[in-house]
Design an enzyme around this catalytic site. Structure first.
Site, PDB file in Angstrom:
ATOM      1  N   GLU A 159      -9.740  14.090  -3.471  1.00 44.51           N
ATOM      2  CA  GLU A 159      -8.768  14.008  -5.412  1.00 44.51           C
ATOM      3  C   GLU A 159      -9.260  14.996  -5.644  1.00 44.51           C
ATOM      4  O   GLU A 159     -10.652  15.001  -5.848  1.00 44.51           O
ATOM      5  CB  GLU A 159      -8.720  12.989  -5.880  1.00 44.51           C
ATOM      6  CG  GLU A 159      -7.778  11.693  -4.845  1.00 44.51           C
ATOM      7  CD  GLU A 159      -7.910  10.493  -5.952  1.00 44.51           C
ATOM      8  OE1 GLU A 159      -7.643  10.610  -6.790  1.00 44.51           O
ATOM      9  OE2 GLU A 159      -8.243   9.166  -5.017  1.00 44.51           O
ATOM     10  N   HIS A 196      -6.427   2.228   2.112  1.00 49.37           N
ATOM     11  CA  HIS A 196      -5.741   3.582   2.207  1.00 49.37           C
ATOM     12  C   HIS A 196      -6.053   4.053   3.991  1.00 49.37           C
ATOM     13  O   HIS A 196      -5.096   4.006   4.538  1.00 49.37           O
ATOM     14  CB  HIS A 196      -6.138   4.913   1.245  1.00 49.37           C
ATOM     15  CG  HIS A 196      -5.296   4.073  -0.129  1.00 49.37           C
ATOM     16  ND1 HIS A 196      -4.203   3.252  -0.268  1.00 49.37           N
ATOM     17  CD2 HIS A 196      -5.423   4.844  -1.401  1.00 49.37           C
ATOM     18  CE1 HIS A 196      -3.737   3.119  -1.560  1.00 49.37           C
ATOM     19  NE2 HIS A 196      -4.442   4.050  -2.419  1.00 49.37           N
ATOM     20  N   ASP A 234       1.366  -1.518  -0.160  1.00 51.30           N
ATOM     21  CA  ASP A 234      -0.484  -0.147  -0.231  1.00 51.30           C
ATOM     22  C   ASP A 234       1.242   1.282   0.126  1.00 51.30           C
ATOM     23  O   ASP A 234       1.943   1.777   1.235  1.00 51.30           O
ATOM     24  CB  ASP A 234      -1.074   0.399   1.441  1.00 51.30           C
ATOM     25  CG  ASP A 234      -1.775   1.381   1.019  1.00 51.30           C
ATOM     26  OD1 ASP A 234      -1.362   2.241   0.448  1.00 51.30           O
ATOM     27  OD2 ASP A 234      -3.577   1.146   1.621  1.00 51.30           O
ATOM     28  N   HIS A 235       0.894   1.842  -1.012  1.00 55.80           N
ATOM     29  CA  HIS A 235       1.716   2.928  -0.860  1.00 55.80           C
ATOM     30  C   HIS A 235       1.814   4.333  -0.434  1.00 55.80           C
ATOM     31  O   HIS A 235       2.824   5.404   0.484  1.00 55.80           O
ATOM     32  CB  HIS A 235       1.799   3.766  -2.641  1.00 55.80           C
ATOM     33  CG  HIS A 235       0.826   4.549  -3.057  1.00 55.80           C
ATOM     34  ND1 HIS A 235      -0.244   4.269  -3.729  1.00 55.80           N
ATOM     35  CD2 HIS A 235       0.628   5.394  -3.186  1.00 55.80           C
ATOM     36  CE1 HIS A 235      -1.436   4.949  -3.460  1.00 55.80           C
ATOM     37  NE2 HIS A 235      -0.842   6.016  -3.240  1.00 55.80           N
TER      38      HIS A 235
END
Length: 514
Positions: free
Chosen positions: A240, A264, A201-202
């Site tokens: 976003e 996330h 998970d970045h």
């Protein structure tokens, strides 16, 4: 501990600085789906940043695997990507030598016979660069190829180490509901041992996310008040401004809950709410995160709402609604926004509401955590507001994950005056870029390095994946059985649908203004 801290040197504003901690063993990194944007924009720039920092072994190679017959074009394209997306000068002395370590192998992922040729190619590349049997397989592919690739790696005996370590990094989404996640875990674990699997998970590569634990557990002033006795509520926002950006078919199957909230946002929540681990080792950290997720009771449907954006404008530019996006069903019922209220039934957090919101085409790109503290038991100063100052506001700690990483604390202070005791809110602010210098490290540096070192601390365990899916699958099932009647229900460029505001209003709260 087999990790390296990727701190930022103010004197070097572009890269990860050198480290005196352990360097991985010689390794071949194999990237499936290497012709995609992730490899060019993130993975290769991150690997080169590690090379600049002296954190990669001398004996190292990269093999990109994809369908297209790119040949030698691949290495040149990756070199250009490192320069463009990694903010690396084209004249960097290390760049040419690094480009020589980049190789390419064309194959279809469903061609079982091709994996035998791939194995031969990897052995040849390893011999060319003086590398033994260490392999890191990175699956940067669509989820439908996960099982195909993993099965064929197993069939060709590439999943079990012989004279080195073999590890597999798997990108999200890891399943689309509880049953699919369980099935994928069963399949992956039939080929790779759990210690070999790195579900990435970045978000966990971001410095500010890791710093939540440092903020809480390395400072004596915060942890004593980090509980239900002092904290009133917690808000987590993942907003976003972008739409689906040409990924209509993917997003139609995903939606905001699957795409952002289940992974996330739940990771962020666990870092905020977890108990102190015994150490910053993978087993200790993962166990405490799991305890948080297991303490969340089932989500009542009246405590979760969804939305979908219609036409609007972002920064003065007209943008289409979700249903007008490329390759999206004109009658789509997919949510592009989700907001919910969670509770955590344990001693620390009982009674404290956690509010979550995540969406696309919102007014601002921002991911942050807001911890609001309770008001003093008695307000003896300007209760109704004096002059330009309104009523005394509660203390707030804000942890900004992106884009302007930092931490701020809001508290009340007396306005200079000889006639009144007016109290106005002021903010103490810590900004990462100002404190440590601006960096182009994209978060994948830490994760790739840890994967090569075998440190799973910042990666998801199968138990955690299944626990979070168990929480959200009933919601997804309920939504599938009851289609929304009001989509689209928010204008692109706004902060989401009215029902999200109403969700907090019934508890007497409002969303934090961002």
């Amino acid at each position: 501990m087999a990790t390296a801290e990727l701190t930022i040197n103010p004197e070097d504003l572009s890269q990860v600085p050198p480290s005196n901690l352990r360097i991985p063993e010689p390794t071949v990194v194999v990237i499936f789906g290497a012709s995609g944007d992730l490899t060019k924009r993130k993975l290769l720039p991150a690997l080169f940043h590690l090379e600049q920092a002296g954190l990669l072994p001398k004996e190292f190679a990269i093999v990109g695997v994809a369908r297209r017959p790119l040949g030698n074009e691949f290495a040149e394209d990756m070199r250009n990507g490192i320069v463009e997306f990694g903010s690396v000068p084209a004249t960097d002395a290390k760049l040419e030598e690094f480009a020589k370590k980049i190789h390419y192998f064309a194959m279809n992922f469903d061609d079982a016979a091709a994996y035998s040729r791939l194995k031969t190619e990897l052995d040849s590349v390893a011999k060319q660069h003086g590398i033994g049997g260490n392999r890191l397989f990175y699956l940067s592919v669509a989820p439908e190829y996960f099982t195909e690739i993993i099965s064929n790696l197993g069939a060709q005996n590439m999943a079990k180490p012989t004279d080195g370590s073999v590890r597999a990094v798997i990108e999200k989404p890891f399943g689309h509901d509880l049953e699919s996640a369980k099935e994928l875990n069963r399949h992956v674990n039939s080929v790779f041992a759990e210690r070999q699997i790195f579900r990435i998970d970045h978000y966990l590569g971001k410095e500010t996310v890791q710093n939540i634990l440092v903020f809480r557990f390395a400072n004596g002033i915060f942890e004593p008040v980090w509980n239900r006795n002092f904290i009133d509520n917690v808000q987590i926002t993942a907003a976003e401004t972008l739409g689906v950006e040409g990924r209509g078919p993917f997003y139609e199957k995903a939606g905001a809950l699957r795409d952002v909230v289940q992974n996330h946002v739940m990771e962020l929540l666990s870092f905020v709410a977890m108990e102190p681990p015994m150490s910053f080792e993978s087993q200790s950290v993962r166990l405490e995160k799991l305890k948080v997720w297991q303490s969340i009771p089932p989500i009542a449907m009246e405590n979760i709402v969804r939305g979908q954006y219609g036409p609007g404008s972002i920064k003065g530019e007209a943008v289409p609604g979700y249903r007008q996006e490329d390759r999206v069903d004109p009658n789509s019922q997919t949510e592009t926004y989700a907001a919910l209220k969670l509770g955590i039934d344990n001693w620390r957090w009982a009674g404290v509401p956690f509010y979550i919101r995540a969406g696309k085409r919102l007014a601002k790109r921002v991911t942050e955590i807001t911890v609001q503290f309770k008001q003093p038991p008695m307000l003896i100063f300007n209760r109704g507001g004096v002059g330009d100052c309104g009523p005394i506001q509660p203390n707030v700690i804000t942890i900004r994950i992106q884009p302007d990483e930092g931490i701020s604390l809001r508290f009340g202070a007396k306005v200079p005056s000889t006639q009144s005791m007016a109290v106005c809110p002021v903010t103490m602010d810590f900004d990462y870029a100002k404190a440590f210098g601006k960096s182009t490290a994209n978060g994948y540096e830490r994760l790739l390095l840890d994967a090569m070192l075998g440190d799973q601390t910042l990666f998801a365990h199968r138990d955690g994946v299944e626990t979070t899916w168990a929480l959200y699958t009933p919601v997804l099932d309920a939504w599938a059985n009851k289609k929304p009647q009001t989509f689209p229900n928010y204008v692109a460029g706004s902060w989401g649908p009215d029902c999200a505001d109403e969700l907090l209003a019934k508890d007497g709260y409002t969303w934090r203004k961002l």
